[in-house]
Motif scaffolding. Sequence first.
Motif, PDB file in Angstrom:
ATOM      1  N   ALA A  25      -2.460  12.230  -2.453  1.00  0.00           N
ATOM      2  CA  ALA A  25      -2.573  13.128  -1.413  1.00  0.00           C
ATOM      3  C   ALA A  25      -1.948  14.609  -2.341  1.00  0.00           C
ATOM      4  N   ASN A  35       0.868  -0.941   0.068  1.00  0.00           N
ATOM      5  CA  ASN A  35       0.180   0.239  -0.069  1.00  0.00           C
ATOM      6  C   ASN A  35       1.039   1.331   0.100  1.00  0.00           C
ATOM      7  N   SER A  44      -4.325  13.161   6.912  1.00  0.00           N
ATOM      8  CA  SER A  44      -5.414  12.428   7.398  1.00  0.00           C
ATOM      9  C   SER A  44      -5.371  10.750   6.973  1.00  0.00           C
ATOM     10  N   ALA A  45      -4.733  10.865   5.562  1.00  0.00           N
ATOM     11  CA  ALA A  45      -4.217   9.040   4.994  1.00  0.00           C
ATOM     12  C   ALA A  45      -3.452   8.578   5.699  1.00  0.00           C
ATOM     13  N   ARG A  46      -2.511   8.826   6.366  1.00  0.00           N
ATOM     14  CA  ARG A  46      -1.488   8.492   7.411  1.00  0.00           C
ATOM     15  C   ARG A  46      -2.537   7.637   8.717  1.00  0.00           C
ATOM     16  N   GLN A  96      -4.019  16.691   3.302  1.00  0.00           N
ATOM     17  CA  GLN A  96      -4.506  15.006   2.883  1.00  0.00           C
ATOM     18  C   GLN A  96      -4.078  14.145   3.534  1.00  0.00           C
ATOM     19  N   LEU A 113       0.789   5.721  -0.354  1.00  0.00           N
ATOM     20  CA  LEU A 113       0.609   6.641  -0.143  1.00  0.00           C
ATOM     21  C   LEU A 113       1.833   7.798  -1.318  1.00  0.00           C
ATOM     22  N   GLU A 133      -2.695   5.513  -3.024  1.00  0.00           N
ATOM     23  CA  GLU A 133      -3.422   6.240  -2.290  1.00  0.00           C
ATOM     24  C   GLU A 133      -2.960   7.949  -2.788  1.00  0.00           C
TER      25      GLU A 133
END
Length: 239
Positions: free
Chosen positions: A31, A3, A39-41, A36, A5, A29
């Motif tokens: 950002a 996964n 938030s994703a982390r 953002q 980011l 994902e």
Amino acid sequence: MANILVVDDELGIRDLLSDILNDEGHTVELAENAAQARSARQIGRPDLVLLDIWMPDTDGVTLLKEWRGTGMLTMPVIMMSGHATIDTAVEATRIGAMSFLEKPITLQKLLKAVDAALTREPSAPRSAPVMEVAELAVGAAVTTHAADLTVEAAMTGGQSLPTIADLGPQGQRTFELDKPLRDARDAFEKAYFEFHLAKEGGSMTRVAEKTGLERTHLYRKLKQLGVDLSRGRRGNAAV
């Protein structure tokens, strides 16, 4: 598969990296800024983060420091930038970045860095990426003296190179510095690719080899910058 980011304020870069990493089987994902990314982390636990240094709200180095200070730097981070200094690259690796990629990022370097980051031992100490920093030094020198490339115009047999109206003193290309950094960078990159397209007679294959980019990446970059792809082909058949 991992996964990953991807944090970058440029839509073209996000889309390109997403396409490449998805093709490799990773889940990606996206950002576009530090907010953002935070938030994703917090919501997820990415196996790897590709983090741009220069962003409009909070720069990547500051976000990296924040993650380290709050104990959230539990994943490898690869920093990215097209105009960072050696000091910035070294600082990022000291803070905890796994490595550094200079834009434009070639497919080979991207996949090599991602593979190295995902396969490293969790307890392995992070050290400054000597090769990447050395290459950044060379890149910085080229960027600083990029206009000197126009000296080669006399050796191209009169191909459609930038006209004298586009050039400053002694045949050097000039750039307007009183503008946002992204705009100034795009202006340089556009001039750089237009120069090579004209020099290579519009051959995408030869320009890709010259600049170290994959053809797909190169084409997307040229479209993003608004480069006239027919310019270099005038009077020459492209290969």
